[in-house]
Scaffold this active site. Structure first.
Site, short mmCIF file in Angstrom:
data_model
loop_
_atom_site.label_atom_id
_atom_site.label_comp_id
_atom_site.label_asym_id
_atom_site.label_seq_id
_atom_site.Cartn_x
_atom_site.Cartn_y
_atom_site.Cartn_z
N SER A 149 -130.17 -56.71 42.58
CA SER A 149 -128.74 -56.38 42.56
C SER A 149 -128.05 -56.91 43.81
O SER A 149 -128.65 -56.98 44.89
CB SER A 149 -128.54 -54.86 42.50
OG SER A 149 -127.17 -54.52 42.64
N TYR A 162 -129.67 -46.57 45.20
CA TYR A 162 -129.88 -47.67 44.25
C TYR A 162 -130.20 -48.95 45.00
O TYR A 162 -131.13 -49.69 44.62
CB TYR A 162 -128.61 -47.83 43.41
CG TYR A 162 -128.71 -48.89 42.33
CD1 TYR A 162 -129.44 -48.65 41.17
CD2 TYR A 162 -128.07 -50.12 42.48
CE1 TYR A 162 -129.53 -49.63 40.18
CE2 TYR A 162 -128.15 -51.09 41.50
CZ TYR A 162 -128.88 -50.84 40.34
OH TYR A 162 -128.96 -51.80 39.37
#
Length: 255
Positions: A149, A162
């Site tokens: 990500s 995350y």
């Protein structure tokens, strides 16, 4: 149908929707037999399989709720059974670690131990165990692609957990790329940015508009924008790329 991956087999975790579905379809279009993994939504996974077959490709669904006890064993039991059924073998040429638990975005000081554990179980521990288990099936010159990500490259405090979990995935890429190089196996990460995965949030103007502005192209990414990068890494054209983290953010990290 194309033929860059004809005769190859692939597992795409979390491929019942979004980037995972687009990746599964992209690999199948190039000729691969694709195992479409899902956690809980069997119907959505079957929709992915149906779309692939409608395109002239081959696929089958495998279910396992990652992050729960015995999930990886269950996944590989079903994966190997499906591969034998379709190919009379259990060779897995391509592994795409795409499945992930998302995070609502609490202030860092409000994150619970339970939230931390859940995110790391699915986003970091499961990919490691899947890769470890897959090594007995992946032949020389195999391909491993981890979906990381863009939040690993920028500071977003509400997404710290995350980002930490995806940072662990990047380390998985780096170290296994060195470890598996003698076998000709490439290991790479792909870093998506804001991508319209079909969730309700991206249909809300107050969310969609500011997220669209993050890209240099001033639009949200589409699942195919990311999937095409993954498919490239799975082909022989990417044979000289390993240990890399490919930016698939539409220029969101340019500043």
């Amino acid at each position: 149908m194309n033929s860059k991956l004809r005769g190859k087999t692939a597992l795409v975790t979390g491929s019942s929707r979004g980037v995972g579905r687009a990746t599964a379809r992209g690999l199948a279009r190039e000729g691969a037999l694709v195992a479409v993994h899902y956690g809980g939504d069997e119907q959505a996974a079957q929709e992915t399989v149906d779309l692939i077959e409608k395109d002239g490709g081959r696929a089958f669904a495998v279910g396992a709720e990652l992050g729960t006890p015995g999930a990886v064993d269950q996944l590989f039991h079903r994966l190997e059974a499906g591969l034998r059924e379709h190919t009379d073998d259990t060779v897995l040429d391509i592994l795409v670690n795409n499945a992930a638990a998302t995070f609502a975005g609490d202030a860092p000081e409000e994150v619970s131990t339970e939230q931390l554990d859940k995110i790391f179980e699915v986003n970091a521990k499961a990919p490691f165990l899947i890769l470890q288990r897959a090594l007995g099936l992946i032949p020389e010159r195999g391909r491993i692609i981890n979906i990381s990500s863009a939040v690993t490259r920028i500071a977003m405090p509400p997404q710290v957990v995350y980002a930490m979990s995806k940072g662990a995935l990047d380390q998985l890429t780096l170290h296994f790329a060195r470890h598996l190089a003698p076998r000709g196996i490439t290991v790479n990460s792909v870093l998506p940015g804001a991508t319209d995965n079909g969730s309700v949030a991206f249909q809300m103007p107050e969310i969609r508009e500011p997220m669209s502005q993050l890209s240099a192209f001033k639009r949200l990414g589409e699942p195919a924008d990311v999937a095409d990068v993954v498919v490239f890494l799975a082909t022989d054209q990417a044979r000289w790329v390993t240990g890399s983290s490919l930016d698939a953010t539409g220029g969101s990290l340019l500043g």
